[in-house]
Write a protein that holds these residues in place. Structure first.
Motif, PDB file in Angstrom:
ATOM      1  N   PHE A  92       1.150   0.461  10.713  1.00 18.94           N
ATOM      2  CA  PHE A  92       2.366   1.165  10.924  1.00 18.94           C
ATOM      3  C   PHE A  92       3.276   0.191  11.476  1.00 18.94           C
ATOM      4  CE2 PHE A  92       4.562   5.056  13.085  1.00 18.94           C
ATOM      5  CZ  PHE A  92       5.617   4.954  12.229  1.00 18.94           C
ATOM      6  N   MET A  93       2.718  -0.581  12.434  1.00 18.43           N
ATOM      7  CA  MET A  93       3.793  -1.376  13.128  1.00 18.43           C
ATOM      8  C   MET A  93       4.160  -2.705  12.291  1.00 18.43           C
ATOM      9  SD  MET A  93       5.453  -2.627  15.484  1.00 18.43           S
ATOM     10  CE  MET A  93       5.096  -1.303  16.827  1.00 18.43           C
ATOM     11  N   GLU A  94       3.392  -3.051  11.203  1.00 17.63           N
ATOM     12  CA  GLU A  94       3.738  -4.036  10.282  1.00 17.63           C
ATOM     13  C   GLU A  94       4.851  -3.592   9.390  1.00 17.63           C
ATOM     14  OE1 GLU A  94       4.065  -6.384   6.748  1.00 17.63           O
ATOM     15  OE2 GLU A  94       3.486  -4.196   6.903  1.00 17.63           O
ATOM     16  N   HIS A  95       4.816  -2.114   9.142  1.00 18.17           N
ATOM     17  CA  HIS A  95       5.674  -1.591   8.248  1.00 18.17           C
ATOM     18  C   HIS A  95       6.985  -1.491   9.094  1.00 18.17           C
ATOM     19  CE1 HIS A  95       7.592   0.535   5.209  1.00 18.17           C
ATOM     20  NE2 HIS A  95       7.883   1.822   6.021  1.00 18.17           N
ATOM     21  N   ILE A  96       7.161  -1.270  10.438  1.00 21.21           N
ATOM     22  CA  ILE A  96       8.049  -1.259  11.217  1.00 21.21           C
ATOM     23  C   ILE A  96       8.908  -2.531  11.381  1.00 21.21           C
ATOM     24  CG2 ILE A  96       9.008  -0.893  13.297  1.00 21.21           C
ATOM     25  CD1 ILE A  96       6.796   1.472  13.882  1.00 21.21           C
ATOM     26  N   VAL A  97       7.949  -3.558  11.406  1.00 24.09           N
ATOM     27  CA  VAL A  97       8.543  -4.925  11.512  1.00 24.09           C
ATOM     28  C   VAL A  97       9.285  -5.342  10.228  1.00 24.09           C
ATOM     29  CG1 VAL A  97       7.770  -7.400  11.782  1.00 24.09           C
ATOM     30  CG2 VAL A  97       6.913  -5.695  13.358  1.00 24.09           C
ATOM     31  N   TYR A  98       8.436  -5.148   9.327  1.00 28.69           N
ATOM     32  CA  TYR A  98       9.215  -5.292   7.938  1.00 28.69           C
ATOM     33  C   TYR A  98      10.618  -4.364   7.708  1.00 28.69           C
ATOM     34  CZ  TYR A  98      10.352  -3.934   2.796  1.00 28.69           C
ATOM     35  OH  TYR A  98      10.779  -3.880   1.623  1.00 28.69           O
ATOM     36  N   LEU A  99      10.623  -3.097   8.098  1.00 27.85           N
ATOM     37  CA  LEU A  99      11.980  -2.624   8.110  1.00 27.85           C
ATOM     38  C   LEU A  99      13.241  -3.241   9.144  1.00 27.85           C
ATOM     39  CD1 LEU A  99      10.815   1.267   8.187  1.00 27.85           C
ATOM     40  CD2 LEU A  99      11.773  -0.079   6.262  1.00 27.85           C
ATOM     41  N   LYS A 100      12.753  -3.848  10.101  1.00 21.05           N
ATOM     42  CA  LYS A 100      13.682  -4.514  11.025  1.00 21.05           C
ATOM     43  C   LYS A 100      14.313  -5.530  10.070  1.00 21.05           C
ATOM     44  CE  LYS A 100      11.317  -4.074  15.329  1.00 21.05           C
ATOM     45  NZ  LYS A 100      10.891  -4.490  16.542  1.00 21.05           N
ATOM     46  N   GLY A 101      13.670  -6.232   9.162  1.00 17.12           N
ATOM     47  CA  GLY A 101      14.194  -7.318   8.388  1.00 17.12           C
ATOM     48  C   GLY A 101      15.387  -6.858   7.311  1.00 17.12           C
ATOM     49  N   LYS A 102      15.402  -5.307   7.196  1.00 19.20           N
ATOM     50  CA  LYS A 102      16.277  -4.652   6.368  1.00 19.20           C
ATOM     51  C   LYS A 102      17.391  -4.073   6.726  1.00 19.20           C
ATOM     52  CE  LYS A 102      14.065  -2.624   2.677  1.00 19.20           C
ATOM     53  NZ  LYS A 102      14.451  -3.578   1.705  1.00 19.20           N
ATOM     54  N   ALA A 103      18.560  -4.089   6.222  1.00 21.38           N
ATOM     55  CA  ALA A 103      19.875  -3.561   6.652  1.00 21.38           C
ATOM     56  C   ALA A 103      19.511  -2.167   6.842  1.00 21.38           C
ATOM     57  CB  ALA A 103      20.828  -3.697   5.564  1.00 21.38           C
ATOM     58  N   GLY A 104      19.780  -1.696   8.126  1.00 17.37           N
ATOM     59  CA  GLY A 104      19.531  -0.232   8.546  1.00 17.37           C
ATOM     60  C   GLY A 104      18.271   0.228   8.418  1.00 17.37           C
TER      61      GLY A 104
END
Length: 266
Positions: A92-104
């Motif tokens: 789950f945290m890996e996914h959150i980190v991935y989302l940080k690299g995407k706009a918004g």
């Protein structure tokens, strides 16, 4: 049906995932079933059944999913125990980190869900006293008759049970460790024998021990540390003479001397 994500989709997605994992249905079958029932596009419904599989298997997940969907699936995995939940939270945290690299994509709601289940682990796990408990159990086992030990060995599972533990660690200064090792120059500062072996990079292997343990309020300083061979290190933690001195601390008669002190004493 309107294209609305409802709590029923969380439940249906979870059951679809368990069907796929158990071999009762194919990905195409559950996908068609969810699309037909909820009137949602393929990518949306895929997220709600693939999420659970990703959390269980530790695979990357690249769909957009509501925080409540994550919460539902993590709650299901929590029923399997804290070890499974811990692994799922890493995914789950890996996914959150991935989302940080995407706009918004850095959604605070996902962080709140993650923190919620981290707190759940902290309340269900035990603190790391397993080693001390095991040592006492070993002593008791050694005192039992041989036939009792043999019977217990026959009954013991070959695969040990897993238990999640929490440990408190100290962030030790690498400079203190380096200075103490350089002072020792490859010689155990207790038994004065050479280090038992060298590391892959050629450095002699010694371990740095705190005379007064950090857990007992000792300082992480060169003066409070000694470089010792593994045998002497274990003695300071478990040896009778040192346990009498208190929690593995060195007795005063064995105070650490610098090389200059040793030369002066000769």
């Amino acid at each position: 049906m309107a294209n609305v994500v409802t709590p029923q989709l969380f439940e249906s997605g979870y059951h679809a995932a368990t069907d796929v994992l158990a071999g009762r249905a194919t990905a195409a079958t559950v996908r068609a079933r969810l699309m037909d029932r909820f009137g949602l596009p393929q990518r949306t419904v895929d997220g709600y059944w693939q999420c659970h599989i990703a959390l269980l298997n530790g695979t990357k997940f690249r769909h957009t999913l509501q925080a409540d969907g994550w919460r539902f699936n993590l709650a299901k995995i929590a029923e399997l125990g804290p070890v499974a939940l811990m692994a799922a939270l890493e995914t789950f945290m890996e996914h959150i980190v991935y989302l940080k690299g995407k706009a918004g994509g850095n959604e605070p709601g996902l962080h709140r869900v993650h923190e919620e289940f981290v707190r759940a682990i902290q309340t269900s796990a035990v603190f790391n006293i397993a080693e001390a408990a095991l040592d006492g159990q070993v002593a008791e086992a050694m005192a039992e008759p041989a036939d009792v030990r043999s019977a217990r060995l026959r009954q013991a599972p070959s695969k040990p049970e897993q238990q999640l533990v929490l440990s408190r660690i100290f962030k030790r200064s690498p400079y203190v460790i380096a200075e103490v090792l350089l002072r020792a120059a490859g010689i155990c500062e207790s038994c004065e024998s050479p280090a038992p072996f060298t590391r892959a990079d050629g450095r002699p292997y010694l371990e740095v021990h705190h005379r007064i343990r950090l857990a007992d309020g000792g300082d992480d300083t060169v003066e409070n540390a000694i470089a010792v061979c593994p045998n002497c290190h274990r003695e300071r933690h478990f040896g009778a003479a040192y346990s009498e001195a208190g929690n593995g601390a060195l007795p005063e008669v064995n105070s650490v001397m610098t090389q200059g002190d040793k030369e002066t004493e000769k």
